[in-house]
Design an enzyme around this catalytic site. Structure first.
Site, PDB file in Angstrom:
ATOM      1  N   LYS A 121       0.828  -1.211   0.000  1.00 53.08           N
ATOM      2  CA  LYS A 121       0.000   0.000   0.000  1.00 53.08           C
ATOM      3  C   LYS A 121       0.860   1.257   0.000  1.00 53.08           C
ATOM      4  CE  LYS A 121      -1.336   2.365   3.375  1.00 53.08           C
ATOM      5  NZ  LYS A 121      -1.820   2.882   4.672  1.00 53.08           N
ATOM      6  N   ASP A 139      -6.247   0.613   0.963  1.00 56.15           N
ATOM      7  CA  ASP A 139      -6.226   0.762   2.422  1.00 56.15           C
ATOM      8  C   ASP A 139      -7.548   0.248   2.977  1.00 56.15           C
ATOM      9  OD1 ASP A 139      -8.095   2.689   1.809  1.00 56.15           O
ATOM     10  OD2 ASP A 139      -7.091   4.305   2.891  1.00 56.15           O
TER      11      ASP A 139
END
Length: 214
Positions: A121, A139
């Site tokens: 991420k 996320d």
């Protein structure tokens, strides 16, 4: 699962709601961006921005972070969660940047994920926001929205969610769609008490359909 056409229609609705969706972390360069995203794990952007307002004044470059004792850096980031591990990763990351990259943040996914504290991420956010490379960073908000709106399956992993989104959304819209989904999840379709009663995507939402059945 939604079709590509439906997925784009949903993204378009999100854009009408949040036309100015963007990365809300404050930073002045790619190095500060890496640190801000690293610090944001399991912490709100608001808390990170409050912290980095003073942190980025005290430390300007990788050299600064490795000159101080780890205990001092821990105290500097103590206001956010997992601060000990984050402080350790910041020093290790800074050392690697100096040793391997002349203090410059690398611009490839493969190099970024090798840095301490930088996962998939974080690397995707840095590539997208810092280097303008089309990416979708998944996320907690993006994952939740993807599953509620049938972009992904309920038991999909984060990587599976990312892959599904990349197939549904044109590459030139990846980065913007990522921010739109974050804003939609952060300010509208929240984890608790989502604004279903005023949601223009209510009919497309799995959670919404459950409410209708009730």
């Amino acid at each position: 699962m939604v079709s590509k056409k439906k997925a784009l229609e949903i993204i378009d609705v999100m854009e009408t709601l949040f036309p100015d969706a963007h990365c809300e972390l404050n930073f002045k360069n790619e190095f500060e961006l890496v640190l801000a995203v690293l610090l944001s794990a399991q912490t709100t952007d608001k808390s990170v921005n409050k912290l980095t307002q003073t942190l980025f004044e005290k430390y300007k470059c990788p050299e600064d972070y490795i000159k101080v004792p780890l205990s001092e850096l821990e105290q500097d980031v103590k206001t956010i969660g997992l601060y000990r591990n984050k402080a350790k990763n910041i020093q290790a990351l800074s050392q690697i940047l100096l040793d391997k990259y002349d203090g410059v943040v690398p611009s490839t996914f493969e190099e970024l994920v090798k840095l301490p504290g930088v996962g998939r991420k974080t690397a995707n956010v840095v590539l997208s926001v810092g280097f303008g490379v089309p990416r979708i960073a998944v996320d907690t908000h993006v994952e939740r929205i993807s599953k509620r709106l049938d972009f992904a399956k309920k038991d999909d992993t984060v990587l599976e969610v990312e892959n599904r989104l990349m197939k549904l959304i044109p590459e030139n819209r990846w980065s913007k769609a990522h921010h739109l989904m974050i804003f939609f999840g952060r300010y509208h379709c929240t984890a608790k008490n989502p604004k279903c009663e005023t949601c223009p995507l209510f009919d497309a939402c799995k959670e919404g359909k459950k409410l209708i059945k009730k």
